[in-house]
Motif scaffolding. Sequence first.
Motif, short mmCIF file in Angstrom:
data_model
loop_
_atom_site.label_atom_id
_atom_site.label_comp_id
_atom_site.label_asym_id
_atom_site.label_seq_id
_atom_site.Cartn_x
_atom_site.Cartn_y
_atom_site.Cartn_z
N ARG A 199 38.55 45.24 38.35
CA ARG A 199 38.95 46.46 37.62
C ARG A 199 39.50 46.14 36.23
NH1 ARG A 199 40.40 48.35 42.78
NH2 ARG A 199 42.51 47.52 42.63
N LYS A 200 39.92 44.88 36.05
CA LYS A 200 40.55 44.51 34.77
C LYS A 200 39.61 43.76 33.83
CE LYS A 200 44.74 43.24 36.83
NZ LYS A 200 45.66 42.16 36.93
N VAL A 201 38.45 43.34 34.35
CA VAL A 201 37.57 42.50 33.53
C VAL A 201 36.87 43.34 32.46
CG1 VAL A 201 35.54 41.01 33.56
CG2 VAL A 201 37.24 40.82 35.34
N LEU A 202 37.02 42.89 31.21
CA LEU A 202 36.45 43.64 30.07
C LEU A 202 35.15 43.01 29.57
CD1 LEU A 202 39.78 44.12 28.10
CD2 LEU A 202 38.65 45.79 29.57
N ASP B 238 22.24 28.64 36.14
CA ASP B 238 23.56 28.02 36.33
C ASP B 238 24.39 28.24 35.07
OD1 ASP B 238 22.60 27.14 38.68
OD2 ASP B 238 22.49 25.00 38.14
N ALA B 239 25.65 28.57 35.26
CA ALA B 239 26.47 28.88 34.07
C ALA B 239 27.94 28.59 34.32
CB ALA B 239 26.29 30.35 33.70
N SER B 240 28.64 28.32 33.20
CA SER B 240 30.11 28.29 33.30
C SER B 240 30.56 29.70 32.96
CB SER B 240 30.68 27.28 32.31
OG SER B 240 30.43 27.70 31.00
N LEU B 241 31.61 30.16 33.64
CA LEU B 241 32.02 31.56 33.48
C LEU B 241 33.53 31.67 33.34
CD1 LEU B 241 31.22 34.66 33.84
CD2 LEU B 241 31.91 34.34 36.20
N LYS B 242 33.93 32.42 32.32
CA LYS B 242 35.36 32.73 32.17
C LYS B 242 35.46 34.25 32.06
CE LYS B 242 39.45 32.03 29.40
NZ LYS B 242 39.92 32.03 28.03
N LEU B 243 36.18 34.85 32.98
CA LEU B 243 36.34 36.30 32.93
C LEU B 243 37.39 36.64 31.88
CD1 LEU B 243 36.41 36.89 36.79
CD2 LEU B 243 34.48 37.27 35.23
N LEU B 244 37.12 37.65 31.08
CA LEU B 244 38.04 38.02 30.00
C LEU B 244 38.70 39.37 30.29
CD1 LEU B 244 35.69 37.05 27.03
CD2 LEU B 244 37.62 35.72 27.90
N THR B 245 40.01 39.40 30.20
CA THR B 245 40.76 40.64 30.42
C THR B 245 41.52 40.99 29.14
OG1 THR B 245 42.78 39.56 31.15
CG2 THR B 245 41.10 39.99 32.85
N ILE C 73 32.78 46.79 26.71
CA ILE C 73 33.43 46.93 28.02
C ILE C 73 32.48 47.69 28.96
CG2 ILE C 73 35.77 46.77 27.13
CD1 ILE C 73 35.92 49.81 27.12
N PRO C 74 32.72 47.66 30.27
CA PRO C 74 31.76 48.30 31.18
C PRO C 74 31.56 49.80 30.93
CG PRO C 74 33.25 46.87 32.39
CD PRO C 74 33.78 46.94 31.00
N ASN C 75 32.65 50.54 30.77
CA ASN C 75 32.49 51.98 30.53
C ASN C 75 33.70 52.54 29.79
OD1 ASN C 75 34.54 53.14 32.41
ND2 ASN C 75 33.32 52.01 33.90
N THR C 76 33.56 53.78 29.33
CA THR C 76 34.57 54.35 28.43
C THR C 76 35.90 54.66 29.12
OG1 THR C 76 33.68 56.56 28.85
CG2 THR C 76 32.85 55.41 26.91
N VAL D 99 43.43 52.45 16.89
CA VAL D 99 43.86 51.46 17.87
C VAL D 99 43.85 52.13 19.25
CG1 VAL D 99 46.35 51.89 17.55
CG2 VAL D 99 45.58 49.68 18.39
N THR D 100 43.45 51.37 20.24
CA THR D 100 43.39 51.92 21.60
C THR D 100 44.03 50.93 22.57
OG1 THR D 100 41.20 50.94 21.74
CG2 THR D 100 41.30 53.31 21.32
N TYR D 101 44.45 51.45 23.71
CA TYR D 101 45.09 50.59 24.73
C TYR D 101 44.62 51.00 26.12
CZ TYR D 101 48.19 48.12 21.58
OH TYR D 101 48.66 47.29 20.61
N PRO D 102 44.78 50.09 27.07
CA PRO D 102 44.39 50.45 28.44
C PRO D 102 45.43 51.35 29.12
CG PRO D 102 44.59 48.05 28.17
CD PRO D 102 45.15 48.68 26.95
#
Length: 329
Positions: free
Chosen positions: A33-36, A54-61, A186-189, A220-223
């Motif tokens: 839910r937090k991954v952007l 194959d990949a290296s992955l870092k989730l960004l929040t 980001i996934p959605n608005t 500027v926007t915030y979660p």
Amino acid sequence: MINITLPDGAVRQYEKGTTVLDIAKSISEGLARKVLAAEVNGQVWDTTRAINEDASLKLLTWNDQEGKNTFWHSSAHLMAEAVETIFPNVKFWVGPPVDNGFYYDMDLGDKKMNEDDLIALEKKMNELAKKNSEYQRKEMSKADAEKYFTEKGDEYKLDLLSNLKDGEITFYTQGNFTDLCRGPHIPNTSFIKAIKLTSIAGAYWKGDEKNKMLTRVYGVTYPSQKELDEYLLMLEEAKKRDHRKLGKELSIYTMDDDVGQGLILWMPNGTVIIEELEKLAKETEQAAGYKRVVTPHIAKKTCTSPVGICLIMQTACIHQWKWTERNII
Ligand SMILES: [Zn+2]
């Protein structure tokens, strides 16, 4: 199957074509839910893109700068969607994230935007954000993209396209807004919970004063509303502490065009502060065993010694440190 290497070195196996979001969900629903966005093999990607190797992955929040940048850039798209509802003939240039928020440069034709429009746009953005529109990515050939913008009569996006090659052109659509953009988003608005459009400015196209002046809208926007409120409060507090405001109110310094723009004339209150700081500097230096020297404030351009550095309070310290260092060596 593909191997996904996480930042802690753990390797997990997934089916080819798994999205970043699927991987996040397999780790924890709360995290998903937090991954952007995500760094996939060092490149920042949409969470909805499929990984096929194959990949290296870092989730960004929100806690990652790239996560924030993705959030703010996606907010620029949302603002553009809102602008189109109020200024239907608008043409957009670029809408990048900045240190605290984002902007979008736009050509409003013969229309002008004012502060009331910002309020109307914020309202519209809030409405659109709640629609939960996905940011959908679509690859397009250069020929098709050129056709699309030629029909639209959009010289700005055609200009951007002229620097792109086939195979690197992507369009993103959320709600009723489509833009040429390399992403990511980001996934959605619905992630955008709190919105503030902060200012309108003029900006020459490509920063060249010979070009047309475009309208730049900052926001500027915030979660969460709480985080936006905290940010706005911080701005208010910073304004109260602005040296230009305090300097005047506390009779610390003044300026006079006869003397020169930006040249400070210290008034008695300011001079006391300088003297006290100098006293503290001297005491601290003496206690640390330093000896003071006096050097000129200007020097030849070619001079490699540090005498060119002239900061009222630090002059002696900087020079002396260098002087000592040079002599020890
Ligand atoms: Zn974009």
